[in-house]
Design a protein around this motif. Structure first.
Motif, PDB file in Angstrom:
ATOM      1  N   ASP A   1      32.489  74.296   5.512  1.00 18.10           N
ATOM      2  CA  ASP A   1      31.676  74.264   6.724  1.00 18.10           C
ATOM      3  C   ASP A   1      30.987  75.610   6.870  1.00 18.10           C
ATOM      4  OD1 ASP A   1      32.657  71.735   7.162  1.00 18.10           O
ATOM      5  OD2 ASP A   1      34.204  72.390   8.565  1.00 18.10           O
ATOM      6  N   ALA A   2      29.662  75.608   6.896  1.00 21.53           N
ATOM      7  CA  ALA A   2      28.945  76.882   6.892  1.00 21.53           C
ATOM      8  C   ALA A   2      27.593  76.754   7.567  1.00 21.53           C
ATOM      9  CB  ALA A   2      28.757  77.378   5.456  1.00 21.53           C
ATOM     10  N   THR A   3      27.097  77.901   8.030  1.00 18.06           N
ATOM     11  CA  THR A   3      25.737  78.024   8.531  1.00 18.06           C
ATOM     12  C   THR A   3      24.984  78.974   7.615  1.00 18.06           C
ATOM     13  OG1 THR A   3      26.429  77.691  10.830  1.00 18.06           O
ATOM     14  CG2 THR A   3      24.275  78.686  10.464  1.00 18.06           C
ATOM     15  N   ILE A   4      23.876  78.500   7.058  1.00 14.85           N
ATOM     16  CA  ILE A   4      23.041  79.325   6.186  1.00 14.85           C
ATOM     17  C   ILE A   4      21.851  79.808   7.009  1.00 14.85           C
ATOM     18  CG2 ILE A   4      21.727  79.433   4.046  1.00 14.85           C
ATOM     19  CD1 ILE A   4      23.331  77.062   3.014  1.00 14.85           C
ATOM     20  N   VAL A   5      21.819  81.101   7.304  1.00 16.23           N
ATOM     21  CA  VAL A   5      20.728  81.690   8.075  1.00 16.23           C
ATOM     22  C   VAL A   5      19.749  82.312   7.091  1.00 16.23           C
ATOM     23  CG1 VAL A   5      20.087  83.370   9.833  1.00 16.23           C
ATOM     24  CG2 VAL A   5      22.265  82.144  10.004  1.00 16.23           C
ATOM     25  N   VAL A   6      18.512  81.827   7.106  1.00 11.20           N
ATOM     26  CA  VAL A   6      17.499  82.259   6.139  1.00 11.20           C
ATOM     27  C   VAL A   6      16.432  83.072   6.865  1.00 11.20           C
ATOM     28  CG1 VAL A   6      15.953  81.546   4.289  1.00 11.20           C
ATOM     29  CG2 VAL A   6      17.907  80.097   4.916  1.00 11.20           C
ATOM     30  N   VAL A   7      16.315  84.350   6.512  1.00 10.83           N
ATOM     31  CA  VAL A   7      15.277  85.201   7.083  1.00 10.83           C
ATOM     32  C   VAL A   7      14.060  85.107   6.179  1.00 10.83           C
ATOM     33  CG1 VAL A   7      14.649  87.530   7.782  1.00 10.83           C
ATOM     34  CG2 VAL A   7      17.000  86.737   8.071  1.00 10.83           C
ATOM     35  N   CYS A   8      13.038  84.429   6.652  1.00 14.03           N
ATOM     36  CA  CYS A   8      11.851  84.148   5.840  1.00 14.03           C
ATOM     37  C   CYS A   8      10.767  85.203   5.994  1.00 14.03           C
ATOM     38  CB  CYS A   8      11.283  82.783   6.209  1.00 14.03           C
ATOM     39  SG  CYS A   8      12.470  81.429   6.122  1.00 14.03           S
ATOM     40  N   GLY A   9      10.958  86.168   6.878  1.00  8.59           N
ATOM     41  CA  GLY A   9       9.948  87.193   7.081  1.00  8.59           C
ATOM     42  C   GLY A   9       8.660  86.592   7.610  1.00  8.59           C
ATOM     43  N   ARG A  10       7.568  86.969   6.970  1.00  7.24           N
ATOM     44  CA  ARG A  10       6.254  86.467   7.403  1.00  7.24           C
ATOM     45  C   ARG A  10       5.865  85.175   6.697  1.00  7.24           C
ATOM     46  NH1 ARG A  10       6.082  92.005   6.958  1.00  7.24           N
ATOM     47  NH2 ARG A  10       5.621  93.122   8.874  1.00  7.24           N
ATOM     48  N   ASN A  11       6.790  84.608   5.960  1.00  6.55           N
ATOM     49  CA  ASN A  11       6.521  83.363   5.238  1.00  6.55           C
ATOM     50  C   ASN A  11       6.729  82.174   6.179  1.00  6.55           C
ATOM     51  OD1 ASN A  11       6.341  81.221   3.446  1.00  6.55           O
ATOM     52  ND2 ASN A  11       7.466  82.263   1.827  1.00  6.55           N
ATOM     53  N   GLU A  12       5.733  81.898   7.010  1.00  7.40           N
ATOM     54  CA  GLU A  12       5.839  80.816   7.986  1.00  7.40           C
ATOM     55  C   GLU A  12       5.923  79.448   7.301  1.00  7.40           C
ATOM     56  OE1 GLU A  12       2.580  81.169  10.644  1.00  7.40           O
ATOM     57  OE2 GLU A  12       3.163  83.154  11.409  1.00  7.40           O
ATOM     58  N   LYS A  13       5.336  79.346   6.132  1.00  6.79           N
ATOM     59  CA  LYS A  13       5.388  78.086   5.389  1.00  6.79           C
ATOM     60  C   LYS A  13       6.821  77.736   5.019  1.00  6.79           C
ATOM     61  CE  LYS A  13       3.446  75.794   1.304  1.00  6.79           C
ATOM     62  NZ  LYS A  13       2.550  75.956   0.118  1.00  6.79           N
ATOM     63  N   LEU A  14       7.605  78.736   4.644  1.00  9.06           N
ATOM     64  CA  LEU A  14       9.003  78.498   4.293  1.00  9.06           C
ATOM     65  C   LEU A  14       9.822  78.118   5.519  1.00  9.06           C
ATOM     66  CD1 LEU A  14      11.299  78.496   2.255  1.00  9.06           C
ATOM     67  CD2 LEU A  14      11.525  80.977   2.582  1.00  9.06           C
ATOM     68  N   VAL A  15       9.537  78.719   6.654  1.00  4.95           N
ATOM     69  CA  VAL A  15      10.245  78.366   7.894  1.00  4.95           C
ATOM     70  C   VAL A  15      10.028  76.892   8.204  1.00  4.95           C
ATOM     71  CG1 VAL A  15      10.405  78.793  10.370  1.00  4.95           C
ATOM     72  CG2 VAL A  15      10.045  80.705   8.810  1.00  4.95           C
ATOM     73  N   LYS A  16       8.794  76.443   8.095  1.00  4.80           N
ATOM     74  CA  LYS A  16       8.480  75.034   8.362  1.00  4.80           C
ATOM     75  C   LYS A  16       9.136  74.117   7.340  1.00  4.80           C
ATOM     76  CE  LYS A  16       4.532  71.954   9.154  1.00  4.80           C
ATOM     77  NZ  LYS A  16       3.039  71.862   9.197  1.00  4.80           N
ATOM     78  N   HIS A  17       9.142  74.543   6.084  1.00  2.00           N
ATOM     79  CA  HIS A  17       9.757  73.746   5.022  1.00  2.00           C
ATOM     80  C   HIS A  17      11.248  73.539   5.280  1.00  2.00           C
ATOM     81  CE1 HIS A  17      10.870  72.435   0.947  1.00  2.00           C
ATOM     82  NE2 HIS A  17      11.845  73.326   1.027  1.00  2.00           N
ATOM     83  N   LEU A  18      11.949  74.592   5.659  1.00  5.01           N
ATOM     84  CA  LEU A  18      13.386  74.481   5.907  1.00  5.01           C
ATOM     85  C   LEU A  18      13.674  73.602   7.113  1.00  5.01           C
ATOM     86  CD1 LEU A  18      14.472  78.186   5.270  1.00  5.01           C
ATOM     87  CD2 LEU A  18      14.817  76.232   3.753  1.00  5.01           C
TER      88      LEU A  18
END
Length: 583
Positions: A369-386
């Motif tokens: 059981d885990a939470t994966i926190v992804v800091v995408c920086g200025r990559n807004e496309k990756l934030v939307k993808h996740l």
């Protein structure tokens, strides 16, 4: 002289998967200029500071890239967090400042000591974010310890240099995206003949313009945080001092961790602050910098990490765990799950999407059981993808890789590389162990409850590192130093050839992480850490041992002490000169 890829892969020791590839050093040399308050008292004060900062709408520790300009606190006061001045002494005990009956408006009186503000000039360039970040962290400490201080950041080559020096910053942006090209240039330039030629040529062609520009700032002290800002600027500062009849101290703060370019090391600087014993040895070998000019202070990092490290203490103690859970709740992270922080720099680079997919599949299959926190920086496309990712499809795609397991057993017999055979052994041993605890497919009976949170550019990175159990990132020196400051184990996934290669060795030798480029290897290793609490505890303590959360404060106090001493000497000489000229 640092090997870039030899012996920097994950390995296995006996029946227990280790978290690092090289044995931890028995001791690491540290330098501490100012003693910290007792741990219990400091933690309590830091907790108050953290709580107070959350109610402040304007954070003094949050600066954008365009905000690093001259700042005068006397005219534009910056908000201070409650209790911060208690964490670190406001002045160094070695500075003997006597308080007159009527203090000047430009002087700050603390207790019975008078602290004079300083004019600080930082020399840097935007070749990577680490140099500017170090300058910002030092600037904020100057404001804290010497109120009324003003500071500027100057890129002398971009603004005053001739070709090819004025294109250093844009050239780096291109080369950093092409590691093979950067590797070739870095190693070709990291030689004595190149260093000698560039030092002489740049001084001959640019020194007068650089001297005029530095003189226009009228600094009390000059601090270089960039390898290309030492030889020529140092000579300009000396000539300015001779012209003005005063001594302007010049300091170098090396912002590399495990390996550094030869242009960092000039023996004539007032003091050189280095982050590790590896850099200390390199400074002596490549620059003949005398021992008395070298101070192993650690890497200057953001002030938030100083505060959070003190509040957290040992994250493996009950108090530390309780504080970590409270931070998770504040950040909206499930406190009952393991937390993995994944990041790849300010632009969200480093193949984060593929790494997150592998981690998600591995945790789910292993019942973690885990939470994966992804800091995408200025990559807004990756934030939307996740946010819109079909995670069931991730599991389905991962299932297709099972067909390779049978073939892997044959690799050991035909593969000549011992390193590859060892990795295959590690993989197959883990698979066999998971079969014992689960079904015939190698999966546990219960799947893990895994959540993925995609974030953009964050300004409270210290809190996220406190909340995390493991950091997955590239081998940037600042990121490693910040993780070590809060006792956070690190999985390194990539590095920029040249100056970042030694950073990998720092983590491996320190025993608080591993290096792996293979996606399955990364997920396997991180999963094994999460399933072994005692291993995580040992790695966390090793990270804490390597960390220097107060480095920026210590460096500023030492610079301030020396600078004030020279200012007093210059003032005394001027007074003697006036008295000598009087009839």
């Amino acid at each position: 002289g640092t090997s870039e890829k030899n012996s920097i892969v994950c390995n296995n020791s006996g029946n227990t998967t280790t978290a690092f590839c090289s044995p931890a050093k028995s001791s690491l040399r540290k330098t501490s200029f100012v003693s910290s308050p007792p741990r219990t008292e400091a933690r309590a004060v830091a907790a108050v500071a953290v709580a107070s900062s959350k109610t402040t709408t304007t954070d003094a520790d949050s600066f954008s890239r365009n905000d690093f300009k001259q700042h005068d606190e006397s005219t534009n006061p910056m908000p201070k967090r409650a209790g911060l001045e208690i964490l670190r002494p406001a002045v160094d005990s070695h500075i003997d400042h006597k308080v007159p009956q009527a203090a000047s408006n430009n002087d700050s009186v603390v207790g019975e000591k008078q602290v004079k503000p300083l004019k600080v000039l930082f020399l840097s360039s935007d070749t990577g974010g680490g140099h500017r970040a170090s300058a910002e962290s030092l600037a904020k400490q100057f404001l804290s310890h010497y109120p009324g201080t003003t500071y500027d950041l100057l890129d002398i080559w971009t603004e005053e240099g001739c070709l090819p020096y004025r294109i250093i910053a844009p050239a780096y942006k291109h080369l950093s995206k092409h590691p093979a090209q950067w590797r070739m240039l870095y190693h070709a330039s990291n030689t004595r003949p190149y260093e000698w030629f560039v030092d002489k040529h740049s001084t001959f062609t640019c020194e007068k313009k650089i001297r005029k520009r530095i003189k226009s700032y009228n600094p009390d002290v000059v601090v270089s945080v960039h390898p290309a800002m030492n030889y020529c600027p140092l000579r300009s500062v000396k000539k300015i001092g001779e012209e003005l009849g005063k001594h302007i101290p010049f300091f170098t703060v090396v912002t590399d961790y495990g390996s550094g370019h030869c242009t960092w090391f000039q023996p004539e600087v007032e003091k050189m602050f280095v982050a590790s014993d590896r850099i200390r040895k390199l400074a002596k070998k490549r620059g003949n910098v005398p021992d008395e000019n070298l101070i192993e202070s650690g890497l200057p990092i953001r002030k938030d990490f100083d505060t959070q490290a003190t509040a957290l203490g040992d994250r493996m103690t009950e108090e530390g765990k309780s504080y970590q859970l409270s931070i998770r709740k504040d950040l909206g992270i499930d406190p009952n799950k393991k937390t993995i922080l994944v990041m790849g720099g300010g632009e969200g680079a480093g193949g984060l999407k593929d790494i997150v997919d592998e981690l998600y599949a591995s945790f789910t299959k292993r019942g973690i059981d885990a939470t994966i926190v992804v800091v995408c920086g200025r990559n807004e496309k990756l934030v939307k993808h996740l946010k819109n990712r079909d995670w069931d499809d991730v599991i389905a795609q991962s299932e297709k890789t099972k067909k390779r397991n049978r073939a892997l057993g044959l690799v050991k017999k035909v593969m000549p590389s011992r390193r590859v055979r060892n990795r295959v052994n590690v993989y197959l041993e883990r698979k066999n162990r998971s079969k014992v605890n689960g079904n015939d497919e190698g999966q546990p009976a219960n799947t893990g409850d895994v959540e993925v949170k995609g974030l953009g550019f964050v300004t409270n990175m210290a809190e996220y590192m406190v909340a995390a159990d493991i950091l997955v990132t590239k081998a940037g020196p600042g990121t490693i130093a910040e993780a070590a400051a809060v006792g956070l184990p690190v999985m390194l996934t990539s590095f920029l050839p040249g100056q970042e290669a030694g950073n990998v060795d720092v983590v491996l030798d320190g025993g608080f992480g591993a290096y792996c480029e293979d996606l399955e290897g990364i997920s396997d290793e991180v999963s094994s850490w999460l399933m072994d609490d005692s291993l995580l505890a040992n790695m966390s303590r090793a990270a804490t041992k390597e960390g220097h959360p107060h480095a920026a404060s210590d460096i500023v106090l030492e610079i301030g002490k020396i600078t004030h001493r020279y200012m007093e000497q210059d003032k005394s000489k001027q007074g003697q000169s006036i008295n000598g000229d009087a009839p």
